[in-house]
Design a protein around this motif. Structure first.
Motif, PDB file in Angstrom:
ATOM      1  N   TYR A   1     -38.647 -28.003 -29.959  1.00 46.34           N
ATOM      2  CA  TYR A   1     -38.506 -28.367 -31.371  1.00 46.34           C
ATOM      3  C   TYR A   1     -37.153 -29.051 -31.593  1.00 46.34           C
ATOM      4  O   TYR A   1     -36.120 -28.560 -31.136  1.00 46.34           O
ATOM      5  N   VAL A   2     -37.169 -30.147 -32.321  1.00 44.21           N
ATOM      6  CA  VAL A   2     -35.944 -30.793 -32.798  1.00 44.21           C
ATOM      7  C   VAL A   2     -35.961 -30.696 -34.321  1.00 44.21           C
ATOM      8  O   VAL A   2     -36.975 -31.014 -34.959  1.00 44.21           O
ATOM      9  N   VAL A   3     -34.848 -30.246 -34.902  1.00 48.65           N
ATOM     10  CA  VAL A   3     -34.820 -29.972 -36.341  1.00 48.65           C
ATOM     11  C   VAL A   3     -33.619 -30.666 -36.980  1.00 48.65           C
ATOM     12  O   VAL A   3     -32.481 -30.518 -36.521  1.00 48.65           O
ATOM     13  N   THR A   4     -33.877 -31.434 -38.030  1.00 43.05           N
ATOM     14  CA  THR A   4     -32.832 -31.965 -38.899  1.00 43.05           C
ATOM     15  C   THR A   4     -33.078 -31.435 -40.306  1.00 43.05           C
ATOM     16  O   THR A   4     -34.038 -30.695 -40.552  1.00 43.05           O
ATOM     17  N   GLU A   5     -32.247 -31.873 -41.251  1.00 35.88           N
ATOM     18  CA  GLU A   5     -32.450 -31.442 -42.641  1.00 35.88           C
ATOM     19  C   GLU A   5     -33.712 -32.045 -43.246  1.00 35.88           C
ATOM     20  O   GLU A   5     -34.127 -31.653 -44.349  1.00 35.88           O
ATOM     21  N   TYR A   6     -34.354 -32.990 -42.519  1.00 32.66           N
ATOM     22  CA  TYR A   6     -35.574 -33.616 -43.030  1.00 32.66           C
ATOM     23  C   TYR A   6     -36.852 -33.051 -42.420  1.00 32.66           C
ATOM     24  O   TYR A   6     -37.948 -33.514 -42.762  1.00 32.66           O
ATOM     25  N   GLY A   7     -36.710 -32.060 -41.542  1.00 27.19           N
ATOM     26  CA  GLY A   7     -37.923 -31.444 -41.026  1.00 27.19           C
ATOM     27  C   GLY A   7     -37.860 -31.088 -39.558  1.00 27.19           C
ATOM     28  O   GLY A   7     -36.786 -31.045 -38.938  1.00 27.19           O
ATOM     29  N   VAL A   8     -39.041 -30.839 -38.990  1.00 29.26           N
ATOM     30  CA  VAL A   8     -39.181 -30.325 -37.627  1.00 29.26           C
ATOM     31  C   VAL A   8     -40.082 -31.260 -36.826  1.00 29.26           C
ATOM     32  O   VAL A   8     -41.167 -31.640 -37.288  1.00 29.26           O
ATOM     33  N   ALA A   9     -39.642 -31.645 -35.630  1.00 30.38           N
ATOM     34  CA  ALA A   9     -40.458 -32.414 -34.699  1.00 30.38           C
ATOM     35  C   ALA A   9     -40.740 -31.548 -33.479  1.00 30.38           C
ATOM     36  O   ALA A   9     -39.808 -31.130 -32.798  1.00 30.38           O
ATOM     37  N   GLN A  10     -42.008 -31.272 -33.240  1.00 31.75           N
ATOM     38  CA  GLN A  10     -42.394 -30.506 -32.047  1.00 31.75           C
ATOM     39  C   GLN A  10     -42.828 -31.517 -30.985  1.00 31.75           C
ATOM     40  O   GLN A  10     -43.747 -32.310 -31.212  1.00 31.75           O
ATOM     41  N   LEU A  11     -42.170 -31.485 -29.800  1.00 34.99           N
ATOM     42  CA  LEU A  11     -42.338 -32.556 -28.830  1.00 34.99           C
ATOM     43  C   LEU A  11     -43.111 -32.173 -27.579  1.00 34.99           C
ATOM     44  O   LEU A  11     -43.691 -33.054 -26.931  1.00 34.99           O
ATOM     45  N   ARG A  12     -43.137 -30.906 -27.207  1.00 37.11           N
ATOM     46  CA  ARG A  12     -43.792 -30.550 -25.949  1.00 37.11           C
ATOM     47  C   ARG A  12     -45.290 -30.843 -26.021  1.00 37.11           C
ATOM     48  O   ARG A  12     -45.953 -30.555 -27.018  1.00 37.11           O
ATOM     49  N   GLY A  13     -45.797 -31.454 -24.945  1.00 30.59           N
ATOM     50  CA  GLY A  13     -47.202 -31.812 -24.887  1.00 30.59           C
ATOM     51  C   GLY A  13     -47.543 -33.118 -25.586  1.00 30.59           C
ATOM     52  O   GLY A  13     -48.704 -33.538 -25.583  1.00 30.59           O
ATOM     53  N   LYS A  14     -46.532 -33.775 -26.177  1.00 28.09           N
ATOM     54  CA  LYS A  14     -46.776 -34.998 -26.930  1.00 28.09           C
ATOM     55  C   LYS A  14     -46.496 -36.234 -26.062  1.00 28.09           C
ATOM     56  O   LYS A  14     -45.646 -36.206 -25.170  1.00 28.09           O
ATOM     57  N   SER A  15     -47.198 -37.326 -26.370  1.00 27.94           N
ATOM     58  CA  SER A  15     -46.959 -38.600 -25.689  1.00 27.94           C
ATOM     59  C   SER A  15     -45.652 -39.209 -26.175  1.00 27.94           C
ATOM     60  O   SER A  15     -45.076 -38.778 -27.189  1.00 27.94           O
TER      61      SER A  15
ATOM     62  N   ALA B   1     -41.904 -40.309 -30.583  1.00 25.02           N
ATOM     63  CA  ALA B   1     -41.135 -41.245 -31.400  1.00 25.02           C
ATOM     64  C   ALA B   1     -41.531 -41.143 -32.868  1.00 25.02           C
ATOM     65  O   ALA B   1     -40.670 -41.131 -33.763  1.00 25.02           O
ATOM     66  N   GLN B   2     -42.815 -41.032 -33.136  1.00 25.34           N
ATOM     67  CA  GLN B   2     -43.277 -40.902 -34.518  1.00 25.34           C
ATOM     68  C   GLN B   2     -42.725 -39.634 -35.169  1.00 25.34           C
ATOM     69  O   GLN B   2     -42.268 -39.658 -36.318  1.00 25.34           O
ATOM     70  N   ALA B   3     -42.773 -38.527 -34.429  1.00 32.43           N
ATOM     71  CA  ALA B   3     -42.306 -37.248 -34.983  1.00 32.43           C
ATOM     72  C   ALA B   3     -40.809 -37.266 -35.231  1.00 32.43           C
ATOM     73  O   ALA B   3     -40.326 -36.744 -36.247  1.00 32.43           O
ATOM     74  N   LEU B   4     -40.049 -37.877 -34.321  1.00 35.09           N
ATOM     75  CA  LEU B   4     -38.594 -37.910 -34.476  1.00 35.09           C
ATOM     76  C   LEU B   4     -38.164 -38.869 -35.587  1.00 35.09           C
ATOM     77  O   LEU B   4     -37.236 -38.581 -36.342  1.00 35.09           O
ATOM     78  N   ILE B   5     -38.840 -39.992 -35.706  1.00 32.85           N
ATOM     79  CA  ILE B   5     -38.502 -40.920 -36.796  1.00 32.85           C
ATOM     80  C   ILE B   5     -38.776 -40.266 -38.148  1.00 32.85           C
ATOM     81  O   ILE B   5     -38.031 -40.466 -39.117  1.00 32.85           O
ATOM     82  N   ALA B   6     -39.795 -39.423 -38.202  1.00 29.69           N
ATOM     83  CA  ALA B   6     -40.144 -38.757 -39.464  1.00 29.69           C
ATOM     84  C   ALA B   6     -39.074 -37.778 -39.925  1.00 29.69           C
ATOM     85  O   ALA B   6     -39.008 -37.451 -41.114  1.00 29.69           O
ATOM     86  N   ILE B   7     -38.229 -37.294 -39.018  1.00 32.07           N
ATOM     87  CA  ILE B   7     -37.160 -36.365 -39.413  1.00 32.07           C
ATOM     88  C   ILE B   7     -35.782 -37.023 -39.378  1.00 32.07           C
ATOM     89  O   ILE B   7     -34.760 -36.366 -39.565  1.00 32.07           O
ATOM     90  N   ALA B   8     -35.756 -38.345 -39.113  1.00 36.37           N
ATOM     91  CA  ALA B   8     -34.500 -39.090 -39.201  1.00 36.37           C
ATOM     92  C   ALA B   8     -34.150 -39.311 -40.662  1.00 36.37           C
ATOM     93  O   ALA B   8     -34.987 -39.164 -41.568  1.00 36.37           O
ATOM     94  N   HIS B   9     -32.913 -39.689 -40.913  1.00 32.93           N
ATOM     95  CA  HIS B   9     -32.510 -40.023 -42.282  1.00 32.93           C
ATOM     96  C   HIS B   9     -33.336 -41.214 -42.760  1.00 32.93           C
ATOM     97  O   HIS B   9     -33.535 -42.187 -42.013  1.00 32.93           O
ATOM     98  N   PRO B  10     -33.847 -41.185 -43.997  1.00 33.49           N
ATOM     99  CA  PRO B  10     -34.694 -42.281 -44.502  1.00 33.49           C
ATOM    100  C   PRO B  10     -34.065 -43.662 -44.365  1.00 33.49           C
ATOM    101  O   PRO B  10     -34.781 -44.648 -44.147  1.00 33.49           O
TER     102      PRO B  10
END
Length: 432
Positions: free
Chosen positions: A388-402, A407-416
């Protein structure tokens, strides 16, 4: 046959006199953090010009002793196993040595002779009736060094707790003893702001009752701790015993009753906090201090069901690689136990590892979620290990992901403000 007290008196001396055990070229092993012996290191600083090529190896030096001196580095210099405020400038400008390592493997490096351990300088508790001292504040790799070193010098201080666990040194193993009585250095909790609180809430919401915690040092891990007071039957298996953990014990959230490994015990390898914490550790049967090849070994720590690992990072790329210890090629801290406990949590039944970081740096001018790590960045947690990678914008769970899903999950928790350019970079790299 001499008694323990007779041996103690025979080995007792002043700090300056204890330096007679050193030889040019020696590597002195010093414990993590506040386990460093101030009287001995002050004396070494004063006499540093009388030595040649003596190194002081330590994780996280707390005080900037006078031997942190570029002009006398060829006499006595620091060998950093992890950089902190006292040693960072020396590490980044190259006049102290920087030794990459996993915290869990330091005792083995010493055992195998890959890292010299000619002498040990350590803070220690007073001697007990059976002739033992406790290296409670920094058990870590120091116990391995005690077994290997030619000379062991202990600075005994009545303010050092006598803890349980594999942290005891017998008087027969000691070469010289120095006494001091100053208060053990206190380290306060980091400042916590709204960003840290937001990240802490995301993580706290994912920690179930009955989980066992590993908590790294920093504002965000402590922000997580502050939001766990309503949990039940938490356990502790960590590297650092700190005041945040003490708070959870006092409020009843930590009981260690549901631990699947060493039930009823809190396990750590060093302590960093207040005098209240150090007093809490004294002869406390709930706490055991063990070397880092026990506390941090992923196989051992992973025997705790629902092990939750919480550690901070500086930068994460779109594949999930975590640069937690350098700014580009410049070392900033060290690997410490992050990789150890990420892998332990991955092994644990029901375990979760959290890499936590604010989405931006430098007053929102830089994104910490990046297309690729800055050139030269030291990778602390690999793409294969991160969970799990966590910022103030949410949580990206990466294990098992392509790679694309990551990239989609991490961009979603980056600063807008940075999501557009991150998407453009991902497209350019062929990730999207």
């Amino acid at each position: 046959m001499q008694t323990a007290q007779q041996m103690y008196q025979e080995k007792l001396c002043k700090a300056a006199e204890a330096l007679a055990v050193l030889r040019d070229g020696d590597m002195i092993i010093v414990p993590t953090g506040v386990g460093e012996p101030p009287a001995l290191l002050t004396a070494l600083s004063s006499q540093r010009r009388t030595f040649q090529d003596v190194k002081v190896a330590q994780i996280l030096a707390m005080r900037k002793f006078d031997y942190f001196d570029i002009d006398t580095a060829h006499h006595v210099r620091h060998a950093a196993l992890f950089l902190g405020g006292a040693s960072r400038a020396a590490g980044q400008t190259g006049w102290c040595d920087f030794i990459p390592n996993y915290f869990s493997e330091l005792p083995k490096l010493i055992d195998d002779g890959l890292m010299p351990a000619d002498a040990v300088f350590s803070l220690a508790s007073p001697i007990n009736e059976q002739g033992f001292f406790s290296l409670s504040l920094g058990t870590d790799y120091t116990m391995a060094a005690v077994a290997k070193a030619r000379a062991v010098v202990l600075e005994c201080n009545p303010n050092v707790p006598f803890a349980h666990g594999q942290c005891h040194v017998h008087i027969s193993q000691v070469t010289r003893i120095v006494e001091s009585a100053e208060q053990v250095m206190e380290v306060g909790l980091p400042t916590i702001g709204p960003v840290q609180e937001a990240i802490g809430k995301y993580v706290a919401d994912m920690i179930d009752d009955g989980s066992t915690l590993q908590i790294g040092y920093g504002g965000i891990p402590d922000a997580v701790v502050m939001q766990l007071s309503g949990k039940h039957d938490l356990g502790i298996h960590t590297e650092m015993m700190g005041d945040g953990i003490l708070t959870l014990v006092e409020c009843g959230a930590v009981t260690n009753r549901q631990k699947s490994f060493m039930k009823g015990k809190m396990v750590a390898t060093f302590a960093l906090g207040s005098n209240k914490l150090y007093q809490f550790m004294h002869h406390n049967p709930m706490i055991e201090m063990h070397p880092s090849n026990f506390t941090n070994d992923p196989y051992i720590a992973g025997q705790n069901d629902k092990l939750m690992s919480i550690n901070a990072s500086l930068q994460v790329d779109l594949l999930g690689q975590c640069g937690s210890e350098s700014i580009g090629h410049l070392p900033y801290s060290g690997t410490g136990g992050q990789s150890d406990f990420v892998r332990a949590a991955n092994r644990s039944r029901g375990g979760k590892s959290f890499i936590v970081l604010p989405s931006t740096a430098k007053d929102n001018t830089l994104s910490r979620i990046v297309p690729v790590l800055s050139p030269g960045t030291h990778v602390s947690t690999s793409k294969n290990d991160v969970n799990y990678v966590v910022t103030e914008y949410g949580v990206a769970q990466l294990r098992g992901k392509s790679a694309k899903q990551r990239a989609q999950a991490l961009i979603a928790i980056a600063h807008p403000d940075f999501r557009g350019e991150l998407r453009a970079a991902a497209n350019k790299m062929g990730v999207f």
